[in-house]
Design an enzyme around this catalytic site. Sequence first.
Site, short mmCIF file in Angstrom:
data_model
loop_
_atom_site.label_atom_id
_atom_site.label_comp_id
_atom_site.label_asym_id
_atom_site.label_seq_id
_atom_site.Cartn_x
_atom_site.Cartn_y
_atom_site.Cartn_z
N HIS A 251 -35.37 11.01 17.02
CA HIS A 251 -34.42 10.74 15.78
C HIS A 251 -33.86 12.10 15.59
O HIS A 251 -33.77 12.65 14.70
CB HIS A 251 -35.38 10.44 14.48
CG HIS A 251 -35.88 9.22 14.59
ND1 HIS A 251 -36.88 8.64 13.72
CD2 HIS A 251 -35.55 8.09 15.43
CE1 HIS A 251 -37.19 7.45 13.87
NE2 HIS A 251 -36.56 7.03 14.85
N1 6FA Z 1 -32.94 4.78 15.59
C1 6FA Z 1 -33.48 3.63 14.85
O1 6FA Z 1 -32.52 3.99 13.52
N2 6FA Z 1 -34.18 2.65 14.95
C2 6FA Z 1 -34.88 2.75 16.00
O2 6FA Z 1 -35.73 2.03 16.19
C3 6FA Z 1 -34.69 3.89 16.90
N3 6FA Z 1 -35.67 3.97 18.17
C4 6FA Z 1 -35.22 4.72 19.18
C5 6FA Z 1 -35.81 4.74 20.26
O3 6FA Z 1 -36.91 3.77 20.42
C6 6FA Z 1 -35.39 5.51 21.32
C7 6FA Z 1 -36.35 5.48 22.69
C8 6FA Z 1 -34.29 6.42 21.22
C9 6FA Z 1 -34.06 7.23 22.45
C10 6FA Z 1 -33.77 6.38 20.11
C11 6FA Z 1 -34.10 5.64 18.96
N4 6FA Z 1 -33.57 5.58 17.92
C12 6FA Z 1 -33.94 4.74 16.76
C13 6FA Z 1 -32.41 6.69 17.42
C14 6FA Z 1 -31.07 6.28 17.72
O4 6FA Z 1 -31.08 5.30 18.95
C15 6FA Z 1 -30.02 7.30 17.71
O5 6FA Z 1 -30.06 8.18 16.68
C16 6FA Z 1 -28.71 6.67 17.85
O6 6FA Z 1 -28.60 6.02 19.11
C17 6FA Z 1 -27.87 8.09 18.13
O7 6FA Z 1 -26.34 7.75 18.44
P1 6FA Z 1 -25.50 8.84 18.87
O8 6FA Z 1 -24.02 8.15 18.71
O9 6FA Z 1 -25.60 9.96 18.11
O10 6FA Z 1 -25.63 8.87 20.42
P2 6FA Z 1 -26.20 8.22 21.40
O11 6FA Z 1 -27.30 9.05 22.58
O12 6FA Z 1 -26.50 6.78 21.17
O13 6FA Z 1 -24.83 7.94 22.22
C18 6FA Z 1 -24.30 8.89 23.03
C19 6FA Z 1 -23.57 8.44 24.37
O14 6FA Z 1 -22.79 9.31 24.83
C20 6FA Z 1 -24.46 7.63 25.37
O15 6FA Z 1 -23.88 6.49 25.70
C21 6FA Z 1 -24.22 8.65 26.84
O16 6FA Z 1 -24.47 8.03 27.87
C22 6FA Z 1 -22.90 9.22 26.33
N5 6FA Z 1 -22.48 10.74 26.83
C23 6FA Z 1 -23.46 11.72 26.76
N6 6FA Z 1 -22.86 12.67 27.17
C24 6FA Z 1 -21.56 12.20 27.74
C25 6FA Z 1 -20.41 12.84 28.51
N7 6FA Z 1 -20.53 14.26 28.58
N8 6FA Z 1 -19.57 12.25 28.89
C26 6FA Z 1 -19.24 10.91 28.60
N9 6FA Z 1 -20.47 10.32 27.88
C27 6FA Z 1 -21.56 10.84 27.50
#
Ligand code: 6FA
Length: 540
Positions: free
Chosen positions: A474
Amino acid sequence: TPVDYIIVGAGAGGIITADRISQAGKSVLLLERGGPSTGETGGWYQPDWAKGTNLTKFDIPGLFESMFTDPNDFWWCKDITVFAGCLIGGGTSVNGALYWVPSDSDFSTTNGWPQEWTDHAPYTAAMVARLPPTDHPSTDGLRYLEQTSVVVGELLKNQGYSNVTINNVPDSKDHIYGYSAYDFIGGQRGGVVATYLQTAEARSNFQMKIYTEVLNVIRNGSQITGVKTNDTTVPGGIYPLNPNGRVILSAGSYGSARLLFKSGIGPTARLFHENLTDMIDLVAGDPTAGPNLPPSSEWIDLPVGYNVSDNPSINLVFTHPSVNDYDNWADVFTDPPQADVEQYLANRSGMMAQASPRLNFWRAYGGTDGVTRWLQGTVRPGAASWNTSYPFNMTSTGIKSRGRLGINAALTALPLVNPWLVDPVDKTTLLQGLNDIASGISAVPNMVMITPDNTTNMVDYVNDYDPATMDSNHWIGSNIIGTTAGKAVVDVNTKVFGTNNLFVVDASIIPSLPYGNPHGTLMSAAEQAAAKILALAGGP
Ligand code: 6FA
């Protein structure tokens, strides 16, 4: 061709922002470094038992625990040392999908939000309208494998907790419990990919490019002109902006911080640690990324990577003769019970329509320092990492502990200072919560705690807990929002201080952990950020 908005990262923050900004008629290019996830996005990775359908591992909620045990785990970002999803949907395509409608407290100034953000209600309502939560994801409306809810519900009732539908009362998080709620839709993973991304993709002014990693933003002083990527089909890998265009980083708490470092924004030895090497200096030393940095006179000193928080997570494991642990979900991908497969494939109902959590509960604790903390429990039958029975984990919010994240010389992103239980009252409060639960066991016939076992006291258990397993995934705060440059990284419009047209919209701007798992709060924040960015003068 140049566009109005380049959005980096198709996770929770990036997809919502891209949808709302393209809805307003701006041209939007969404760049995602990973590939397809759910069937709807062209995903292909599926269990043999789902062959012939378009259901992937990412679609089927019951496969959640197998994310952590699958040897072919291509979905995790390999250059981040904690779990982070690098695929369409980001974390929301691989997470447990627990989904809590944010409370007023989650957007309060006490929690560090600027005053301008406290009226979250219209944005939260917009989110719920697009993506309603459900605490009964199976399409037949029935709940499955609920023995743990019965047993733990009894323990909690004995301690004065009330049973509620959690998302009906988002502001009450003291002595309450209820069924786990998700953003699954129709017995499948829903989330931002099944909703906001679909409406964005229907617009001709929206385009998404996958397998396209942004390496840095290109800037001329405070003006961003485009982004540099790994795409060899365009000159220099460069995607340009229109003259008044804007870049929005939504690459996640680790990804966006690293992109800022690689763009010459963040802690430098100059300001923070004289004579030491800090983040931008590490980039400068890298033979590939170094030459892309702006001259050091244009580096922007901001506390990127500081103020990081994550819920400390401690597991307790119990046994009870009534509980079916579903063989710890060990065979769900390779060989689940045939009847469960048939039921799910027939109409998306039954065991496979839900991730492992069954029950959630919260209790508030006033700390000896006058600060209130909220403990959340998540109850699951079996789990990938446990070889017997049912664990639940307790996490806490309202905590004061902060850590720091950054990069190493290989530019791998990692925690530099762990954020868990640094503050002594955070620790005594969590211990109090664990002990309170443990003290309720004897009143529930046949309930036995096996971890920690009866030879280990709770203090030793917590003191010896492996920090690597305290991670709740988180991560927030690395690009904290605020009103003062230097204290915060982005301003009230989510614009990076010291720049004209660079924004961050993802979990990294959230100043303090919300009551529950954070992506509900993040999605509401993304709705609000998109509105603020569109309203800000000077844009395209
Ligand atoms: N949050 C919840 O509310 N409920 C849950 O049950 C929950 N479980 C988990 C969990 O089980 C795991 C294993 C993880 C990893 C997280 C969990 N979370 C949960 C937290 C929640 O998923 C995150 O808080 C949420 O996804 C964060 O969203 P953001 O938009 O901040 O960031 P992401 O990581 O989702 O997305 C970033 C994207 O950018 C990715 O698709 C990545 O590939 C892309 N990216 C990164 N660097 C890049 C770059 N240089 N160029 C292009 N793309 C890039």
